[in-house]
Structure formats: structure tokens, C-alpha cells
Design an enzyme around this catalytic site. Structure first.
Site, PDB file in Angstrom:
ATOM      1  CG  ASP A 269      44.076  40.015  44.621  1.00  0.00           C
ATOM      2  OD1 ASP A 269      43.576  40.678  45.549  1.00  0.00           O
ATOM      3  OD2 ASP A 269      44.350  40.506  43.506  1.00  0.00           O
TER       4      ASP A 269
ATOM      5  CD  GLU B 224      43.813  42.531  48.863  1.00  0.00           C
ATOM      6  OE1 GLU B 224      43.119  43.527  48.585  1.00  0.00           O
ATOM      7  OE2 GLU B 224      44.731  42.113  48.147  1.00  0.00           O
TER       8      GLU B 224
ATOM      9  CG  ASP C 108      43.966  40.303  39.255  1.00  0.00           C
ATOM     10  OD1 ASP C 108      43.653  41.098  40.150  1.00  0.00           O
ATOM     11  OD2 ASP C 108      43.661  40.463  38.058  1.00  0.00           O
TER      12      ASP C 108
END
Length: 185
Positions: free
Chosen positions: A7, A72, A144
Site C-alpha cells: 500500500d 495499489e 496501512d
């Protein structure tokens, strides 16, 4: 199969490592790579912070030896400058993955949230709770790290399905945004 989820973020990049054995998922590790409050790197030192991200992701790959990675996709933010900075952080993480010859799949936050909670607009707390339940963790992971684990779980399910379809149909697996040798398929 060992899967690394990333992420990306300029201040904090989350990572999560899981193993998939058939339909079973097992937690391996998770955490964050922080570029703030780092000795010798000023807050405005973008190249220094990108170096920390690159080296941090490279260290995670070396330590946990994943077979594949999921990261992502960043579309846009309200602030264009923030979007550019986030894109550079994502680029540093992506470069660290591909220099280690890892196949990389990309998923949007919406795809990950839908895969984990069943709802594309899920809140951070919902992602944390579902990741905790799916991986049978004793406590909630940080936001996160939970997002990174969610990306890894999403890829564990989506990747398995795409592999099965390729086997059954005899077709070569081609996934949108799958990176190989510098080209996106």
C-alpha cells in the site's frame, strides 16, 4: 505461494505478506516503511524519502522471498500535488519489486475493498476487522498494513481464479496491468 501486498504512500508505505496453500491463507508478516522522522533525511528531501521506500521494499522482498506482489493503483486525489508525490512513492515501490523480478499485479482501492468486505466504499476500520478475521490475527493490524494485507488477499483470490481459468481454457494468462519486462499487459 507467498504474496506480498504493498500500500504505497510517501510518508508511510504498508506491506503485508501472506501464504496461500490451496484455499487456505496464512499470515506471514506485515508492517510499515516510514520516511518521516528518519535520521539524515529532511521532510522536504523527496529523493531521500524515495530512496528509503525503494530500499525498504527491497529489504522486505529479500527477507520474506515472495513469489508475487500486488500493489495499489493510484488514480487521483483532491490535491494534484499530493497525487504526483504519491505516484512517485508508488513508482519507487514498484521499481523495487520489478528489479527483484517479481510479477506484479495492480488493484484499485475499490477492488480491494470489495474483495475484502463486499463493499467498495468500506471504511479503514472495516478493512482492518475483516483482514483480522480472514487471517485469524490476535489484534487489528495498522491501517496501512491492513490495506497491504488486503491487497495480498485480493490477489490470492483473483490470481488463483485467473490461473484456473488459464488452465481450463488452455489460454495464456494475461492480466490487465500485469508487469513483465517493463511492459504492461
Amino acid at each position: 505461494m507467498r504474496i506480498l501486498g504493498i500500500d504505497p504512500g510517501l510518508q508511510t508505505t504498508g506491506f503485508g505478506v501472506i501464504e496461500r496453500d490451496g484455499h487456505q491463507l496464512r499470515y506471514v508478516a506485515s508492517g510499515t516503511i516510514r520516511t518521516t522522522r528518519t535520521e539524515g533525511v529532511a521532510l522536504g528531501d523527496l529523493p531521500g524519502r524515495l530512496k528509503i521506500l525503494f530500499e525498504g521494499v527491497s529489504e522486505v522482498v529479500a527477507r520474506y522471498q515472495p513469489d508475487t506482489a500486488a500493489i495499489e493503483i493510484v488514480f487521483f486525489n483532491v490535491n494534484p500535488q499530493s497525487t504526483l508525490l504519491l505516484g512517485q512513492a508508488r513508482g519507487a515501490a514498484l521499481t523495487a519489486l520489478v528489479t527483484r523480478d517479481l510479477p506484479v499485479a495492480e488493484y484499485t482501492a475499490l477492488q480491494m475493498k470489495k474483495a475484502i468486505t463486499g463493499h467498495g466504499r468500506a471504511a479503514k476500520g472495516q478493512i482492518q476487522e475483516m483482514v483480522k478475521r480472514m487471517l485469524q490475527l490476535p489484534g487489528l493490524p495498522g491501517t496501512d498494513a491492513a490495506d497491504a494485507l488486503g491487497l495480498a488477499i485480493t490477489h490470492a483470490h483473483a490470481g488463483a481464479m485467473l490461473d484456473k481459468l488459464a488452465q481450463d481454457s488452455g489460454l495464456q494468462r494475461r492480466q490487465h496491468a500485469m508487469l513483465k519486462a517493463g511492459r504492461a499487459y
